[in-house]
Design an enzyme around this catalytic site. Structure first.
Site, PDB file in Angstrom:
ATOM      1  N   SER A   1       0.814  -1.207   0.000  1.00  0.00           N
ATOM      2  CA  SER A   1       0.000   0.000   0.000  1.00  0.00           C
ATOM      3  C   SER A   1       0.857   1.271   0.000  1.00  0.00           C
ATOM      4  O   SER A   1       1.742   1.437  -0.833  1.00  0.00           O
ATOM      5  CB  SER A   1      -0.964  -0.033   1.187  1.00  0.00           C
ATOM      6  OG  SER A   1      -1.919   0.997   1.085  1.00  0.00           O
TER       7      SER A   1
ATOM      8  N   HIS B   1      24.101  -4.012 -25.464  1.00  0.00           N
ATOM      9  CA  HIS B   1      23.994  -2.622 -25.007  1.00  0.00           C
ATOM     10  C   HIS B   1      24.144  -2.444 -23.501  1.00  0.00           C
ATOM     11  O   HIS B   1      24.214  -1.307 -23.027  1.00  0.00           O
ATOM     12  CB  HIS B   1      22.640  -2.045 -25.436  1.00  0.00           C
ATOM     13  CG  HIS B   1      22.438  -2.041 -26.916  1.00  0.00           C
ATOM     14  ND1 HIS B   1      22.993  -1.091 -27.751  1.00  0.00           N
ATOM     15  CD2 HIS B   1      21.743  -2.888 -27.727  1.00  0.00           C
ATOM     16  CE1 HIS B   1      22.643  -1.335 -28.997  1.00  0.00           C
ATOM     17  NE2 HIS B   1      21.890  -2.427 -29.014  1.00  0.00           N
TER      18      HIS B   1
ATOM     19  N   ASP C   1      -9.496  -4.463  -5.072  1.00  0.00           N
ATOM     20  CA  ASP C   1      -8.968  -3.397  -4.217  1.00  0.00           C
ATOM     21  C   ASP C   1      -9.943  -2.225  -4.130  1.00  0.00           C
ATOM     22  O   ASP C   1     -10.319  -1.635  -5.140  1.00  0.00           O
ATOM     23  CB  ASP C   1      -7.625  -2.916  -4.767  1.00  0.00           C
ATOM     24  CG  ASP C   1      -6.789  -2.217  -3.720  1.00  0.00           C
ATOM     25  OD1 ASP C   1      -7.316  -1.304  -3.053  1.00  0.00           O
ATOM     26  OD2 ASP C   1      -5.613  -2.586  -3.566  1.00  0.00           O
TER      27      ASP C   1
END
Length: 228
Positions: A25, A177, A100
């Site tokens: 949270s 890279h 949620d």
């Protein structure tokens, strides 16, 4: 949070690369701050967290206060989790709770209003900007909108995501890279290739947990983030 990390390193004897930070949270703010400030830590897991406090603050305040709320949060309580997380180069796992009721901006059933989605999208857009173009974003949003594991799998298979190919492309880029983000992988890739990579990366960075905000996370959901 600085004290916690310092204690772990200097009193408990942990090396930064042996530390994994888990946060739930609003703890996502201190966790992302620690990740940004201690870039050598091993990984970060954010459970039921969000990208930015402003949209959640606006949700519970009168619309006529929008400008005041935005300015107040930005100046005094700027929990800019996504911005801080993008400064961390290591493995990240997001746990999105599909029911949620706290970090959604409408109702819990509206999974696309879950600000965990925005946290994922901002992270992927920073790390893989050439993959997360319009086509990649659209595919990931469709996947995020899935209301069940079956629907998620259906979207994943509809675009024929070849995971071995995705891993091969990413490893080749990293070998040539280096590991530092942002990457330009996907720059000269077909639309289909970018879409596959976008879905693959989304699935590796976000796991769903069918529960409300405060439900304890079961042990089996404590997993290490994906690492190439």
């Amino acid at each position: 949070m600085d004290v916690v990390v310092q204690f772990a390193i200097h009193r408990l004897g942990f090396q930064p690369q042996d530390i994994v930070i888990y946060a739930w949270s609003i703890g996502g703010f201190t966790a992302t701050w620690a990740a940004m400030s201690y870039p050598d830590i091993s990984a970060v897991i954010l459970d039921a967290s969000f990208d930015d406090l402003v949209p959640l603050a606006l949700k519970v305040m009168p619309d006529s206060w929008r400008a005041l709320v935005t300015r107040t949060v930005r100046q005094h309580l700027n929990l800019n989790n996504a911005e801080q997380l993008c400064r961390f180069q290591g493995p990240v796992l997001l746990v999105r709770r599909t029911k949620d009721e706290i970090i959604t901006t409408t109702v819990p059933e509206d999974i696309m209003s879950n600000r965990g989605n925005d946290l994922l999208l901002k992270l992927l857009q920073f790390r893989y900007p050439r993959v997360m173009t319009e086509e990649g974003l659209r595919a990931v949003r469709q996947w995020l909108e899935a209301s069940s594991q079956l629907e998620e799998a259906s979207i994943y298979s509809r675009w024929e995501v070849d995971e071995d190919w995705c891993v091969s492309v990413l490893r080749s880029y990293q070998a040539e890279h280096g590991p530092d983000f942002p990457w330009s992988v996907g720059e000269d890739m077909s639309v289909d290739g970018r879409r596959q990579l976008a879905l693959f990366l989304a699935r590796k960075h976000l796991h769903n947990f069918e529960a409300t905000h405060c439900t304890p996370l079961p042990a089996q959901h404590f997993q290490m983030p994906w690492c190439l």
